[in-house]
Design an enzyme around this catalytic site. Structure first.
Site, short mmCIF file in Angstrom:
data_model
loop_
_atom_site.label_atom_id
_atom_site.label_comp_id
_atom_site.label_asym_id
_atom_site.label_seq_id
_atom_site.Cartn_x
_atom_site.Cartn_y
_atom_site.Cartn_z
N TRP A 141 11.17 15.86 -4.99
CA TRP A 141 12.48 16.20 -4.45
C TRP A 141 13.08 17.39 -5.20
CZ3 TRP A 141 17.36 16.40 -6.62
CH2 TRP A 141 18.43 16.53 -5.73
N ASP A 160 12.73 12.27 1.49
CA ASP A 160 13.21 11.24 0.58
C ASP A 160 14.66 11.43 0.17
OD1 ASP A 160 10.71 9.92 0.50
OD2 ASP A 160 9.97 11.36 -0.96
N ASP A 161 15.29 12.49 0.63
CA ASP A 161 16.68 12.77 0.27
C ASP A 161 17.61 11.83 1.04
OD1 ASP A 161 18.58 15.07 -0.92
OD2 ASP A 161 19.33 14.43 1.04
N PHE A 162 18.56 11.22 0.32
CA PHE A 162 19.46 10.24 0.94
C PHE A 162 20.31 10.88 2.04
CE2 PHE A 162 23.55 7.98 1.16
CZ PHE A 162 23.10 6.72 1.52
#
Length: 214
Positions: A141, A160-162
């Site tokens: 990330w 995978d970033d919120f």
């Protein structure tokens, strides 16, 4: 030769053409204002480590103290960081793990593993990711953020970033957290402009968050 702004306009047209949901986001949010920073990969990674698990103000305070250790420099060079005692680096507010990571970034910049901006231009996204995740404390990330916000790479999708997950889930009306298959099904057609699509998902997630806070 097209400017970065020209490339963003091309990206917006492409995304709007291939994806009706993205067309709606572009219409509602407006033009993409993504502007890459002019930092070196070494500086960008060091700053990213400083920001890990901290709010922006606290991280900036610590970074200010860090830079102040090296009077007369806008940002310390790798050899300066490596010449600074571990305890002195800790004194500005870095955790032990962050000092270890920052020193490893400096060592790998000195050794040529962390490339200069010019060297990075000769490496594709995956080559840079595979090279830089070998650094202590640096994950995929972190490198993806470097690719988008420092190097201006236009085809990166940080699944995978919120914020990306939240924006995607809301925009595409999913009842659950999106899977890798969901992202692939929807965003393959975004190529070669997935970074710009990601930017719109971030802004969409921010807009929803702001509405909830009202």
């Amino acid at each position: 030769m097209p400017t970065f702004s020209d490339k963003l306009k091309t990206a917006e047209k492409h995304l709007a053409h291939v994806d009706r949901t993205m067309a709606r986001l572009i219409r509602d949010i407006g033009p993409c204002v993504l502007r890459p920073l002019r930092w070196s990969p070494y500086e960008s990674l060091t700053r990213a480590i400083a920001h890990q698990q901290l709010n922006g103000r606290a991280a900036q305070t610590i970074l200010g103290r860090f830079v102040a250790l090296y009077p007369g420099q806008r940002f310390p060079e790798p050899h300066d960081v490596l010449a600074t005692h571990f305890v002195r680096l800790r004194s500005v507010g870095f955790s032990r793990n962050k000092v270890t990571a920052i020193r490893d970034i400096a060592a790998k910049a000195r050794d040529g593993i962390v490339p200069t901006r010019a060297q990075a231009r000769r490496l594709d996204d995956e080559e840079l990711i595979l090279r830089l995740v070998e650094i202590y404390g640096v994950g995929r990330w972190t490198v993806e953020m470097l690719l988008i916000f420092t190097l201006g790479r236009l085809d990166v999708l940080p699944v995978d970033d919120f914020g990306i997950q939240s924006g995607f889930r809301a925009a595409y009306q999913l009842r659950r957290r999106p899977t890798q298959a969901d992202f692939q099904r929807v965003t393959d057609c975004w190529q070669p402009f997935r970074s710009v699509g990601s930017w719109y998902l971030w802004r969409h997630a921010d807009g929803l968050k702001n509405k909830k806070s009202l």
